[in-house]
Every structure is written in structure tokens, then in C-alpha cells.
Design a protein around this motif. Structure first.
Motif, PDB file in Angstrom:
ATOM      1  N   THR A  36       0.781  -1.155  -0.033  1.00 42.80           N
ATOM      2  CA  THR A  36      -0.040   0.113  -0.082  1.00 42.80           C
ATOM      3  C   THR A  36       0.986   1.097  -0.116  1.00 42.80           C
ATOM      4  O   THR A  36       1.761   1.359   0.551  1.00 42.80           O
ATOM      5  CB  THR A  36      -0.987   0.053   1.288  1.00 42.80           C
ATOM      6  OG1 THR A  36      -1.874  -1.161   1.115  1.00 42.80           O
ATOM      7  CG2 THR A  36      -1.916   1.274   1.063  1.00 42.80           C
ATOM      8  N   TYR A  37       0.479   2.287  -0.798  1.00 46.40           N
ATOM      9  CA  TYR A  37       1.316   3.387  -0.997  1.00 46.40           C
ATOM     10  C   TYR A  37       0.306   4.786  -0.943  1.00 46.40           C
ATOM     11  O   TYR A  37      -0.626   4.686  -1.187  1.00 46.40           O
ATOM     12  CB  TYR A  37       2.044   3.325  -2.558  1.00 46.40           C
ATOM     13  CG  TYR A  37       2.834   1.988  -2.611  1.00 46.40           C
ATOM     14  CD1 TYR A  37       4.149   2.137  -2.432  1.00 46.40           C
ATOM     15  CD2 TYR A  37       2.188   0.835  -2.860  1.00 46.40           C
ATOM     16  CE1 TYR A  37       5.034   1.122  -2.652  1.00 46.40           C
ATOM     17  CE2 TYR A  37       3.185  -0.189  -3.041  1.00 46.40           C
ATOM     18  CZ  TYR A  37       4.408  -0.210  -3.004  1.00 46.40           C
ATOM     19  OH  TYR A  37       5.375  -1.319  -3.017  1.00 46.40           O
ATOM     20  N   TRP A 114      -0.022 -11.882 -11.786  1.00 47.49           N
ATOM     21  CA  TRP A 114      -0.031 -10.573 -11.552  1.00 47.49           C
ATOM     22  C   TRP A 114      -0.088 -10.129 -10.219  1.00 47.49           C
ATOM     23  O   TRP A 114      -0.142 -10.924  -9.383  1.00 47.49           O
ATOM     24  CB  TRP A 114      -1.541 -10.305 -12.101  1.00 47.49           C
ATOM     25  CG  TRP A 114      -2.610 -10.550 -11.284  1.00 47.49           C
ATOM     26  CD1 TRP A 114      -3.328  -9.899 -10.421  1.00 47.49           C
ATOM     27  CD2 TRP A 114      -3.261 -11.951 -11.642  1.00 47.49           C
ATOM     28  NE1 TRP A 114      -4.292 -10.813  -9.734  1.00 47.49           N
ATOM     29  CE2 TRP A 114      -4.289 -11.794 -10.556  1.00 47.49           C
ATOM     30  CE3 TRP A 114      -3.267 -13.221 -12.182  1.00 47.49           C
ATOM     31  CZ2 TRP A 114      -5.188 -13.241 -10.148  1.00 47.49           C
ATOM     32  CZ3 TRP A 114      -4.262 -14.263 -11.926  1.00 47.49           C
ATOM     33  CH2 TRP A 114      -5.090 -14.155 -10.880  1.00 47.49           C
ATOM     34  N   VAL A 115       0.172  -8.974  -9.948  1.00 47.18           N
ATOM     35  CA  VAL A 115       0.241  -8.611  -8.347  1.00 47.18           C
ATOM     36  C   VAL A 115      -0.554  -6.989  -8.519  1.00 47.18           C
ATOM     37  O   VAL A 115      -0.350  -6.266  -9.558  1.00 47.18           O
ATOM     38  CB  VAL A 115       1.537  -8.222  -7.920  1.00 47.18           C
ATOM     39  CG1 VAL A 115       2.426  -7.195  -8.766  1.00 47.18           C
ATOM     40  CG2 VAL A 115       1.340  -7.851  -6.445  1.00 47.18           C
ATOM     41  N   THR A 116      -1.272  -6.729  -7.605  1.00 41.40           N
ATOM     42  CA  THR A 116      -1.937  -5.485  -7.576  1.00 41.40           C
ATOM     43  C   THR A 116      -1.670  -4.749  -6.367  1.00 41.40           C
ATOM     44  O   THR A 116      -1.643  -5.352  -4.993  1.00 41.40           O
ATOM     45  CB  THR A 116      -3.520  -5.633  -7.697  1.00 41.40           C
ATOM     46  OG1 THR A 116      -3.757  -6.448  -8.760  1.00 41.40           O
ATOM     47  CG2 THR A 116      -4.304  -4.391  -7.482  1.00 41.40           C
ATOM     48  N   VAL A 117      -1.451  -3.493  -6.460  1.00 40.09           N
ATOM     49  CA  VAL A 117      -0.917  -2.662  -5.201  1.00 40.09           C
ATOM     50  C   VAL A 117      -2.030  -1.448  -5.123  1.00 40.09           C
ATOM     51  O   VAL A 117      -2.665  -1.169  -6.042  1.00 40.09           O
ATOM     52  CB  VAL A 117       0.448  -2.129  -5.584  1.00 40.09           C
ATOM     53  CG1 VAL A 117       1.636  -3.291  -5.535  1.00 40.09           C
ATOM     54  CG2 VAL A 117       0.463  -1.132  -6.656  1.00 40.09           C
ATOM     55  N   GLY A 118      -2.074  -1.126  -4.061  1.00 39.06           N
ATOM     56  CA  GLY A 118      -3.081  -0.172  -3.491  1.00 39.06           C
ATOM     57  C   GLY A 118      -2.547   1.151  -3.345  1.00 39.06           C
ATOM     58  O   GLY A 118      -1.472   1.501  -2.631  1.00 39.06           O
ATOM     59  N   GLY A 377      -8.580  -9.786  -0.404  1.00 41.45           N
ATOM     60  CA  GLY A 377      -7.064  -9.350  -0.900  1.00 41.45           C
ATOM     61  C   GLY A 377      -6.995  -8.463  -2.245  1.00 41.45           C
ATOM     62  O   GLY A 377      -8.185  -8.140  -2.759  1.00 41.45           O
ATOM     63  N   TYR A 378      -5.871  -7.730  -2.387  1.00 46.03           N
ATOM     64  CA  TYR A 378      -5.568  -7.004  -3.561  1.00 46.03           C
ATOM     65  C   TYR A 378      -5.761  -7.633  -4.961  1.00 46.03           C
ATOM     66  O   TYR A 378      -5.834  -6.928  -5.829  1.00 46.03           O
ATOM     67  CB  TYR A 378      -4.153  -6.152  -3.200  1.00 46.03           C
ATOM     68  CG  TYR A 378      -4.320  -5.240  -2.165  1.00 46.03           C
ATOM     69  CD1 TYR A 378      -5.283  -4.804  -1.527  1.00 46.03           C
ATOM     70  CD2 TYR A 378      -2.972  -4.487  -2.166  1.00 46.03           C
ATOM     71  CE1 TYR A 378      -5.384  -3.789  -0.821  1.00 46.03           C
ATOM     72  CE2 TYR A 378      -3.135  -3.584  -1.106  1.00 46.03           C
ATOM     73  CZ  TYR A 378      -4.058  -3.008  -0.406  1.00 46.03           C
ATOM     74  OH  TYR A 378      -4.209  -2.042   0.549  1.00 46.03           O
ATOM     75  N   MET A 404      -5.723  -9.579   3.271  1.00 42.27           N
ATOM     76  CA  MET A 404      -4.601 -10.483   3.140  1.00 42.27           C
ATOM     77  C   MET A 404      -4.406 -10.212   1.465  1.00 42.27           C
ATOM     78  O   MET A 404      -4.911 -10.825   0.623  1.00 42.27           O
ATOM     79  CB  MET A 404      -4.984 -11.844   3.223  1.00 42.27           C
ATOM     80  CG  MET A 404      -5.745 -12.164   4.527  1.00 42.27           C
ATOM     81  SD  MET A 404      -4.312 -12.259   5.849  1.00 42.27           S
ATOM     82  CE  MET A 404      -3.819 -14.059   5.604  1.00 42.27           C
ATOM     83  N   GLN A 405      -3.355  -9.264   1.415  1.00 46.44           N
ATOM     84  CA  GLN A 405      -3.146  -8.854   0.087  1.00 46.44           C
ATOM     85  C   GLN A 405      -2.836  -9.645  -1.066  1.00 46.44           C
ATOM     86  O   GLN A 405      -3.210  -9.491  -2.126  1.00 46.44           O
ATOM     87  CB  GLN A 405      -1.789  -7.731   0.108  1.00 46.44           C
ATOM     88  CG  GLN A 405      -2.094  -6.498   1.103  1.00 46.44           C
ATOM     89  CD  GLN A 405      -1.738  -6.416   2.738  1.00 46.44           C
ATOM     90  OE1 GLN A 405      -1.852  -7.748   3.102  1.00 46.44           O
ATOM     91  NE2 GLN A 405      -1.851  -5.551   3.238  1.00 46.44           N
TER      92      GLN A 405
END
Length: 430
Positions: A36-37, A114-118, A377-378, A404-405
């Protein structure tokens, strides 16, 4: 631990997911531990293409980055000389999510991940309109349904009963059209008064076995189906229905607010609480509702429609902020407005958008007044976090999110145990 099998079916699906793990894995790790950013920050991913947890040799990686569930804004190729490297994801200008999808070819086989960030997801606000008469409309729908006798029918299922629990197939009237709901009711055999949990289902068409393990620990359980058919037939029937006439049930009569498919579903699930209150074994006070995906949505809906619900546990709720796609961001399952100018043009009409506003879970979440447990999750691309945070952020009742990202449209056993414990605490059983 109380309730070993509270979410048995989902745990089995989670186990199946683990058994189907790819031989080659593209591991992408964000440089913030919580993924998370702040808006404007620029995440970096540490990338490793691994075989048996060991980085492979030189490999070409293709990756695409863009807003969650939307077309990528950047696509690149990079050679990872020792199977490892980094990816700069860029940033966003407002709260939301970015996804990086990567692909490699190893020994002639294509692998992807894949990966997803918030970015400040707690500030995401819903896009779906809130009708001025939302509360009045649903009060009227409940009043109409309440005029219909519940007409509960119960049939003992001896082959499913245990030494401690009686198991019944139950049905009850939903509305004046004659529609009925069917489900599996599990009641402890020992004399006494017990709390109860209503289990509402995820999307699809299937039979149900009942939540027997929980009942063996002293809690009445009612697991309902939503399609108006008995839930004890052979699986072949449900398979034929879900690939046939019920394949697109989530958009049936979408242009008719009072006759949309989920009208009967929402009212039918709410009347499941009436069934529980009709039972002489129920303690008359402690009742909760729980489910995941479509069931997560229905949990919020039931708790909003029935003030007798004491708490709810909802995993990645569907039907949430479905209009997101009309605002250039992810919307919730069933994604009926994704590519609204082409593939789903038929759903992008004034009448259907009006109906959606009365059924979107965001607007039910605004009504919640009891403690809520959420978890997701993300990486979920069925019920993307943009949509689920749109729900979470409007809840003013006491709420808890177990994030749970890493998870996608599945959950770890620890998440379900936490959901169980949340309900037990509200029941004063823990």
C-alpha cells in the motif's frame, strides 16, 4: 477451536487452488510490505521467475501495467539474465489500484501471474448513485413480502443426521408469486435454546450439504439456495441449469426494478431470518449472517434489511459499485458494465442503471448498524478491491477488515477462522 468446518467448501476450493500451482512461478514482491502506497509514490516490484523455488536462467519477461481491471497503459519486455530483476510500476493521481501482469515462456510453456498494489484505498469513494427513496423502497418490498405466510416445510434427511444434529431440507415462501426458497437446516438434538447463523451462497447453481459441524458445536445453521429449486438433487441437474437457463441469471429483468432477479433473492434471504425466528430451538436473540462473494453481498443486504441480525461476516462481497466501469475504474462482479460501449452496451441504459442503484451493495452498506467483519485481498479480479473498498468505506457501523493482500478470489484458513471468531465474540461464546 469451535467450528472446524464453518467454511468447509471454501477451504476445499482453497486446497484445490494450491494443488494446481504452476510448475514455474513468477514471483512479484512489492517494496512495501503492506502493498500500500500514498498517491504519487512509485512502487517497485522485485521479480523472480522460479522453478522449484529456484530462479531460472536468462528469460524474457513481458509485463503490462495499468489501473486494476482496465486496459494497460504500459507494456514492456525485459530480459532477466539470472531470472531476477525489478519493475517500476509508476504511480496514480488518485486513490485506487495498479496491476502488473507478467508473462514468460519456459520450455515452450507460457506462464503468467499478476500483482496489484493499492494507493490510499481507504479514501476510495463509490460511483453508484444513492436513490433518495432507497430506504422507503426496500421497506415497501419487505412489507409486501411479509403479507405472504412463511409456510415453512421441513423434511428430515436421516442419512445426513449425526448423533448430535438433526438435518432437514427446508423450504419457505418468498413472495406473492408463489416462489419458494430451499435450504438445509441443521439443529442440535439436545434440548435447549441456541444461537443461529444464516449462510448465504456464492454465485452459481449447486446442491448444498448444510453446515453440520457448526451445529454439532451448538449453533443452529440455515444454508439457503437462491434459485427456487430444491438443493438435494443430483449435481447433473444443477450443472445443466448453470450452463443453460440460469447461466446469466444476474442480469435477468435488469430493466425492471421490481422484477429484477435479485429482488426475489434479497427478499428470500431476508425471510431466511424469519425462518430462524420461527424455530422453537432458537434463543430468540443471537443471529448472524455470513457468506463470500455473492454470499458476501447477500450478507450485507440481509443485515441491512433485518435489524434482528446481530453481526455479519462477509468475504469479498460481489455486486459492489458495479458502475465503476462507467468512471474508468474497476466495478464489481458480475461486471455487467465492463466495456459498456461494446460488449455490455445492452446493460448501459437509463432503466438498467436505475435498477442497479437499488441493488448495489454499496447502498445497503450505508444502512448497516451492527458489527461487521470483512476480508479480501488485493489480487481479486472477480470482486476487485476497488469495488469492495467502495463498500467498506461507506460503513459507519463498527467494522473490521482482515486484509490479506496476496489473495485473489480465495482465502486462507486463517481468514475464515477470524470470521468465525468474530461471530463467536458477538455471541458471547469466545
Amino acid at each position: 477451536m469451535l467450528f472446524v468446518g464453518f467454511f468447509l467448501c471454501t477451504l476445499l476450493l482453497s486446497a484445490q487452488r494450491n494443488m494446481n500451482k504452476d510448475f514455474v512461478n513468477i514471483r512479484m514482491v512489492p517494496d512495501h510490505q503492506d502493498w500500500t502506497y500514498k498517491v504519487g509514490e512509485k512502487p517497485r516490484l522485485k521479480v523472480s521467475v522460479e522453478k522449484s523455488t529456484t530462479p531460472v536462467g536468462s528469460v524474457m519477461l513481458t509485463y503490462a501495467i495499468g489501473p486494476e481491471m482496465m486496459a494497460p497503459t504500459l507494456t514492456k519486455k525485459v530480459t532477466l539474465k539470472d531470472g531476477t530483476g525489478t519493475i517500476d510500476m509508476g504511480t496514480v493521481k488518485e486513490p485506487g489500484f495498479l496491476t502488473c501482469r507478467a508473462t514468460v515462456v519456459v520450455d515452450g510453456t507460457t506462464y503468467s501471474n499478476w500483482v496489484t498494489v493499492g494507493f490510499e484505498p481507504e479514501k476510495i469513494q463509490p460511483t453508484v448513485p444513492y436513490p433518495k427513496d432507497f430506504v422507503e423502497y426496500w421497506e415497501g418490498q419487505k412489507e409486501i413480502a411479509d403479507r405472504v405466510p412463511l409456510d415453512v416445510e421441513m423434511q428430515l434427511l436421516p442419512d445426513r443426521c449425526t448423533a448430535k444434529v438433526n438435518v432437514y431440507e427446508v423450504s419457505y415462501a418468498v413472495n406473492k408469486s408463489g416462489a419458494r426458497f430451499y435450504g438445509i437446516l441443521c439443529i442440535p438434538k439436545a434440548e435447549g435454546k441456541y444461537p443461529a447463523v444464516l449462510h448465504v451462497p456464492g454465485a452459481g447453481v449447486r446442491p448444498y450439504n448444510g453446515v453440520i459441524d457448526m451445529a454439532e458445536k451448538g449453533i443452529i445453521t440455515l444454508q439457503v439456495g437462491i434459485h427456487g429449486i430444491p438443493v438435494t438433487y443430483p449435481d447433473r441437474l444443477y450443472r445443466d441449469l448453470r450452463t443453460g437457463i440460469l447461466q446469466s441469471y444476474n442480469t435477468y429483468n435488469l430493466d425492471q426494478r421490481d422484477n429484477y432477479y435479485y429482488n426475489r433473492v434479497y427478499i428470500g434471504c431476508k425471510r431466511g431470518v424469519d425462518v430462524i425466528f420461527s424455530l422453537p430451538q432458537f434463543d430468540g436473540e443471537r443471529v448472524a449472517v455470513t457468506g463470500g462473494s455473492q454470499g458476501g453481498a447477500l450478507s450485507v443486504v440481509v443485515a441491512a434489511l433485518d435489524s434482528r441480525i446481530k453481526c455479519l461476516s462477509a468475504f469479498y462481497p460481489a455486486l459492489s459499485d458495479m458502475t465503476g466501469y462507467l468512471h474508468n475504474r474497476a466495478g464489481g462482479w458480475p461486471h455487467m458494465l465492463r466495456n459498456a460501449e461494446t460488449v455490455n452496451r445492452a446493460n448501459n441504459t437509463k432503466e438498467k442503471l436505475e435498477t442497479i442503484s437499488y441493488y448495489d451493495v454499496v447502498n445497503f452498506a450505508r444502512q448497516l448498524k451492527v458489527p461487521v467483519f470483512f476480508s479480501w485481498g488485493y489480487n481479486d479480479q472477480v470482486c476487485p478491491p476497488t469495488s469492495t473498498y467502495s463498500v467498506y468505506n461507506v460503513v459507519t457501523a463498527p467494522k473490521y477488515l482482515m486484509l490479506m493482500q496476496e489473495t485473489a478470489h480465495w482465502a486462507y484458513p486463517e481468514q475464515y477462522r477470524a470470521g468465525n471468531d468474530f461471530i463467536l465474540k458477538q455471541f458471547n461464546l469466545k
